[in-house]
Structures are given as C-alpha cells and as structure tokens.
Enzyme design. Sequence first.
Site, PDB file in Angstrom:
ATOM      1  N   HIS A  33       0.832  -1.212   0.000  1.00  0.00           N
ATOM      2  CA  HIS A  33       0.000   0.000   0.000  1.00  0.00           C
ATOM      3  C   HIS A  33       0.866   1.262   0.000  1.00  0.00           C
ATOM      4  O   HIS A  33       0.503   2.272   0.602  1.00  0.00           O
ATOM      5  CB  HIS A  33      -0.982  -0.005   1.180  1.00  0.00           C
ATOM      6  CG  HIS A  33      -2.042  -1.054   1.044  1.00  0.00           C
ATOM      7  ND1 HIS A  33      -3.187  -0.852   0.305  1.00  0.00           N
ATOM      8  CD2 HIS A  33      -2.122  -2.323   1.518  1.00  0.00           C
ATOM      9  CE1 HIS A  33      -3.932  -1.960   0.349  1.00  0.00           C
ATOM     10  NE2 HIS A  33      -3.302  -2.871   1.072  1.00  0.00           N
ATOM     11  N   ASP A  35       2.645   1.889  -3.195  1.00  0.00           N
ATOM     12  CA  ASP A  35       2.826   2.283  -4.608  1.00  0.00           C
ATOM     13  C   ASP A  35       1.906   3.425  -5.027  1.00  0.00           C
ATOM     14  O   ASP A  35       2.337   4.380  -5.674  1.00  0.00           O
ATOM     15  CB  ASP A  35       2.716   1.089  -5.572  1.00  0.00           C
ATOM     16  CG  ASP A  35       1.374   0.362  -5.570  1.00  0.00           C
ATOM     17  OD1 ASP A  35       0.536   0.637  -4.690  1.00  0.00           O
ATOM     18  OD2 ASP A  35       1.165  -0.491  -6.466  1.00  0.00           O
ATOM     19  N   SER A 123      -6.078 -13.512  -4.915  1.00  0.00           N
ATOM     20  CA  SER A 123      -5.242 -13.987  -3.812  1.00  0.00           C
ATOM     21  C   SER A 123      -4.093 -13.050  -3.485  1.00  0.00           C
ATOM     22  O   SER A 123      -3.192 -13.412  -2.746  1.00  0.00           O
ATOM     23  CB  SER A 123      -4.647 -15.361  -4.168  1.00  0.00           C
ATOM     24  OG  SER A 123      -5.663 -16.281  -4.409  1.00  0.00           O
ATOM     25  N   LEU A 125      -1.880 -12.086  -5.632  1.00  0.00           N
ATOM     26  CA  LEU A 125      -0.708 -12.452  -6.435  1.00  0.00           C
ATOM     27  C   LEU A 125      -0.795 -11.864  -7.846  1.00  0.00           C
ATOM     28  O   LEU A 125      -0.096 -12.293  -8.759  1.00  0.00           O
ATOM     29  CB  LEU A 125      -0.570 -13.978  -6.498  1.00  0.00           C
ATOM     30  CG  LEU A 125      -0.419 -14.687  -5.147  1.00  0.00           C
ATOM     31  CD1 LEU A 125      -0.346 -16.197  -5.337  1.00  0.00           C
ATOM     32  CD2 LEU A 125       0.811 -14.186  -4.386  1.00  0.00           C
ATOM     33  N   SER A 126      -1.685 -10.902  -8.018  1.00  0.00           N
ATOM     34  CA  SER A 126      -1.764 -10.138  -9.272  1.00  0.00           C
ATOM     35  C   SER A 126      -2.180 -10.936 -10.491  1.00  0.00           C
ATOM     36  O   SER A 126      -1.643 -10.719 -11.580  1.00  0.00           O
ATOM     37  CB  SER A 126      -0.427  -9.457  -9.580  1.00  0.00           C
ATOM     38  OG  SER A 126      -0.243  -8.431  -8.709  1.00  0.00           O
ATOM     39  N   SER A 127      -3.120 -11.833 -10.312  1.00  0.00           N
ATOM     40  CA  SER A 127      -3.641 -12.528 -11.493  1.00  0.00           C
ATOM     41  C   SER A 127      -4.251 -11.503 -12.449  1.00  0.00           C
ATOM     42  O   SER A 127      -4.165 -11.654 -13.666  1.00  0.00           O
ATOM     43  CB  SER A 127      -4.694 -13.558 -11.090  1.00  0.00           C
ATOM     44  OG  SER A 127      -5.776 -12.924 -10.454  1.00  0.00           O
ATOM     45  N   SER A 128      -4.834 -10.450 -11.903  1.00  0.00           N
ATOM     46  CA  SER A 128      -5.485  -9.442 -12.751  1.00  0.00           C
ATOM     47  C   SER A 128      -4.463  -8.704 -13.618  1.00  0.00           C
ATOM     48  O   SER A 128      -4.655  -8.561 -14.826  1.00  0.00           O
ATOM     49  CB  SER A 128      -6.263  -8.444 -11.898  1.00  0.00           C
ATOM     50  OG  SER A 128      -5.403  -7.656 -11.112  1.00  0.00           O
ATOM     51  N   GLU A 160      -5.406  -0.571 -16.233  1.00  0.00           N
ATOM     52  CA  GLU A 160      -6.178  -1.417 -15.308  1.00  0.00           C
ATOM     53  C   GLU A 160      -7.191  -0.616 -14.495  1.00  0.00           C
ATOM     54  O   GLU A 160      -8.153  -1.173 -13.953  1.00  0.00           O
ATOM     55  CB  GLU A 160      -5.232  -2.223 -14.398  1.00  0.00           C
ATOM     56  CG  GLU A 160      -5.976  -3.335 -13.674  1.00  0.00           C
ATOM     57  CD  GLU A 160      -5.107  -4.405 -13.056  1.00  0.00           C
ATOM     58  OE1 GLU A 160      -3.962  -4.605 -13.512  1.00  0.00           O
ATOM     59  OE2 GLU A 160      -5.582  -5.050 -12.105  1.00  0.00           O
ATOM     60  N   ASP A 171       2.176  -3.911  -9.819  1.00  0.00           N
ATOM     61  CA  ASP A 171       1.929  -5.239 -10.380  1.00  0.00           C
ATOM     62  C   ASP A 171       2.248  -5.281 -11.865  1.00  0.00           C
ATOM     63  O   ASP A 171       2.872  -6.221 -12.363  1.00  0.00           O
ATOM     64  CB  ASP A 171       0.467  -5.633 -10.148  1.00  0.00           C
ATOM     65  CG  ASP A 171       0.088  -5.554  -8.682  1.00  0.00           C
ATOM     66  OD1 ASP A 171       1.006  -5.405  -7.855  1.00  0.00           O
ATOM     67  OD2 ASP A 171      -1.110  -5.625  -8.383  1.00  0.00           O
TER      68      ASP A 171
HETATM   69  P1  NG1 Z   1      -3.212  -6.998  -5.402  1.00  0.00           P
HETATM   70  O1  NG1 Z   1      -2.971  -7.529  -4.077  1.00  0.00           O
HETATM   71  O2  NG1 Z   1      -2.585  -7.788  -6.477  1.00  0.00           O
HETATM   72  O3  NG1 Z   1      -4.641  -6.763  -5.679  1.00  0.00           O
HETATM   73  C1  NG1 Z   1      -3.037  -4.331  -5.107  1.00  0.00           C
HETATM   74  C2  NG1 Z   1      -2.672  -3.287  -6.164  1.00  0.00           C
HETATM   75  C3  NG1 Z   1      -1.198  -2.877  -6.056  1.00  0.00           C
HETATM   76  C4  NG1 Z   1      -0.824  -2.507  -4.629  1.00  0.00           C
HETATM   77  C5  NG1 Z   1      -1.272  -3.615  -3.664  1.00  0.00           C
HETATM   78  C6  NG1 Z   1      -1.046  -3.251  -2.215  1.00  0.00           C
HETATM   79  C7  NG1 Z   1      -3.826  -3.371  -8.320  1.00  0.00           C
HETATM   80  C8  NG1 Z   1      -3.870  -4.000  -9.664  1.00  0.00           C
HETATM   81  N1  NG1 Z   1      -2.887  -3.833  -7.489  1.00  0.00           N
HETATM   82  O4  NG1 Z   1      -2.447  -5.545  -5.467  1.00  0.00           O
HETATM   83  O5  NG1 Z   1      -0.950  -1.812  -6.943  1.00  0.00           O
HETATM   84  O6  NG1 Z   1      -1.372  -1.262  -4.267  1.00  0.00           O
HETATM   85  O7  NG1 Z   1      -2.655  -3.917  -3.806  1.00  0.00           O
HETATM   86  O8  NG1 Z   1       0.294  -3.007  -1.959  1.00  0.00           O
HETATM   87  O9  NG1 Z   1      -4.610  -2.491  -8.030  1.00  0.00           O
END
Ligand code: NG1
Length: 403
Positions: A33, A35, A123, A125-128, A160, A171
């Site tokens: 949290h 970035d 999860s 792990l940034s599948s999106s 995104e 991500d």
């Molecule tokens: P995840 O946990 O992959 O949803 C999200 C944000 C990141 C970052 C983290 C928290 C998106 C695509 N990803 O990641 O940019 O803020 O939460 O550190 O919004």
Amino acid sequence: MTDSLADRFRGRFKAAPTHLSRAPGRVNLIGEHTDYNGLPVFPMALQREVRIELRPRRDGRVTLLNQDAEFAPVDFEVGVAIPPGPTGHWGNYVKAPAQELARRYAIVRGFDGVLGSDVPVASGLSSSSALVNAVGLALAEINELGLDPLELGDVMADAERYTGTRGGGMDQAISMAARAGHAARIDFHPLRLHYVPVPSDWRFVVADTGVRAEKSGPAQAAYNRRRSECEEAFKLVAPELVCAGLTKRAPAGYAEMLKSVPDDEVMVVAEKVLTGTLFKRFRHVVSENARVVEAQDLLHQADHAGFGTLMDGSHGSLRADYNVSSAELDELVAFAKEGGASGARLTGAGFGGCIVALADTNTVDDVLETLVTGYYEPRNLTDRLDRRVFLAVPSQGASFGAL
Ligand code: NG1
C-alpha cells in the site's frame, strides 16, 4: 498447458495459433500500500503466469476464450470507449489494455486467442495484472508499437484503472519487466526498477488463506478508501511542514516529503494534525517506506534474519495501522513463524489472499509442514495443496513471440 491451449484454439478458430503472449503473477516481498502513494515497493515475479496462444487479426476484433470453463468467452472491438461488462467480469481485464492502447496509440488490430492461467485468482498475487499485461503486450506487439517493458508497464497501470480499482503501478511493472533470479525495488514517477539478486539459499513460501479477496466486491471499496485516506492525511500534513519550518514549500507528494524531511520529524508534525484512522494510515505509509529502503540493503547483504524482521514489522503495521489483515492471514503468519520462518507477512492488498514467509534451505520443510498441519489440515483444505502453498521462484517478466 501449451498443447491443450493449441487444441482449444484449433477447435474454435479452425487454424493453428501463431504466437504466445505470457505474463507472470507476482509476490510482493515488502512495501504494501505504498505504490499508489508514489513510494517504492519490492516484489518479484512468480513462475505462475497467464499464457495466451493467439493469432493476430487484420481487423480490430478481439475474441478470447478462457481455458477455465468458469469464464465465458470475451468478444469485442478495439476502440477508445469499449463498453465494460459487469464489475469484476474477467472480460474487463481484457478490454482495459485494448481501450488504453487505442486511446494512446490508435491501435487497429486485434486477435483470436485462448488463455490459460495458473496464477491463483483474488489472492493478492496479481492474477489481474498478469492478464492485463498478457493482453496488452499482445496488442502492443501485433500493432508494432515498439514500447519497452517499462513503458508498457506504465501504460498498463493506467489501463487497469478501467476495472474500477485505483491501483498503484507495482503489479504491471514487475510482471512486465522482472528479471529471473531477482527481486526488484520499484520506484515511481518516473517508473524505474533496481534489480537485486535473491540469494540461492533463500526460500519464499507463499501460502493462501483460501479466502478470496475479490477486487470487484467490498475489497475494492476498502482498497480505494485506503487510498483516499492517505491522500487526505497527506493534504493535512504537507502545509504544516512549512509552518514547522521543515520545508520551504509544501511537498508535492509522500516521496518528496520523505526525501526532504527525516521520518521522525514528519511524524512529530503528523501527531499534531492527524487523529484516529488518518494518523494510523499515515504512520503505516511512512514506516513501510523506511522498511522498503532498508530491505533493499539487507537483500544485497543477504541478511536473512534482518529481512525477516522487516517482514514481521510490515505485517504488524498492515494489521494494526492499515487494518487490511484478517484472522486467517494472522493465523498463517503465526504458523509460518512457529515453523521457523525468519519473517512472514500478508502480501498484496490483504483482506484475504496470501501470505509470504521467508525460510531458507534448512528451515523450509518445517515451515511447510507447520502450515499444512496447523492451517490446512484442520480446515480440510488439503485438496490441490500445491496450488495453496508453494515456493516462489523469482521469474522473468512478460514475453511475446512466435510459436
Ligand atoms: P493486489 O494484491 O494484487 O490486488 C493491489 C494493487 C497494487 C498494490 C497492492 C497493495 C492493483 C492492480 N494492485 O495488489 O498496486 O497497491 O494492492 O500493496 O490495483
């Protein structure tokens, strides 16, 4: 996986796929949290990835099948205003890069494709972002945009936001530009990556709570709210730094503030002007930033214990100050530590999803064993255990090429 994608492609499109576009998920080691506040993060790409076998089209149509039957095919025309599907629909992550690239570069060509993924969904792990990147890279290459991975990662971060999450850029950047065997400290505005090799005897264990952190539901609102709270807190603190004589003019953002004023002096001012939730959010951002900076040095020095301690600190702060942990995440962290991990923390946005724990070649078996007997067996979550708990291999970023 590759063969069956090709079979599926032939079955649907009556021709063979000609290209492969792939983009990995990621695990964030530290810097959570931060970035979207313009502060650094420290992730690495995973061996788990989204793969699309495809055939470029001459027109602007995109037709994408998902190997997972849960997800119905997506079909749309590339353009500057692509109508989104319902919130959370996987097709929105396909349309997102198409619209952004059409707006910026007037792309005109789409593709037929079949997609497969082994990145666990929702999860942390940034599948999106792996999906956004795999589609974005395919479209960028088919339309011969000539963008380098960092440029494209930057564009994909904007892309995104089409899906409704006001994310940072971590991500998309790591999934696009990661280097095998390395973690990367990522800084923003401008986007840049500093690669640090992961020592060969370190083991990062990823363990999934089994609780999905859907970004389309309450987690999205909770995530976006955290971002607004950070902005609000900053707006209150920044002018007070001038009044306190610490800066000549109010800093433009967290990064400028923490570069020009020592953390403890910033916090003295914050204590005067912030209360309750805003103060806690602010304290997490400042302390997490310091941990990222230190983590980079400690990884360089292969200081396993030191790095683990920072991970523990990060989790404590995410739990108490940022309120994004859960009973299940806390429990997994506790079992990882009990099994001998040097440190453990939730990874990604939180609210469910995964933890990451630091072990080494000597401790990894005990850590895995303790997680299985402590968390998964009592819950009967022992099916597909290799999908729930695995060792993260620092992997290469996205690529596109002929099959
Ligand atoms: P995840 O946990 O992959 O949803 C999200 C944000 C990141 C970052 C983290 C928290 C998106 C695509 N990803 O990641 O940019 O803020 O939460 O550190 O919004």
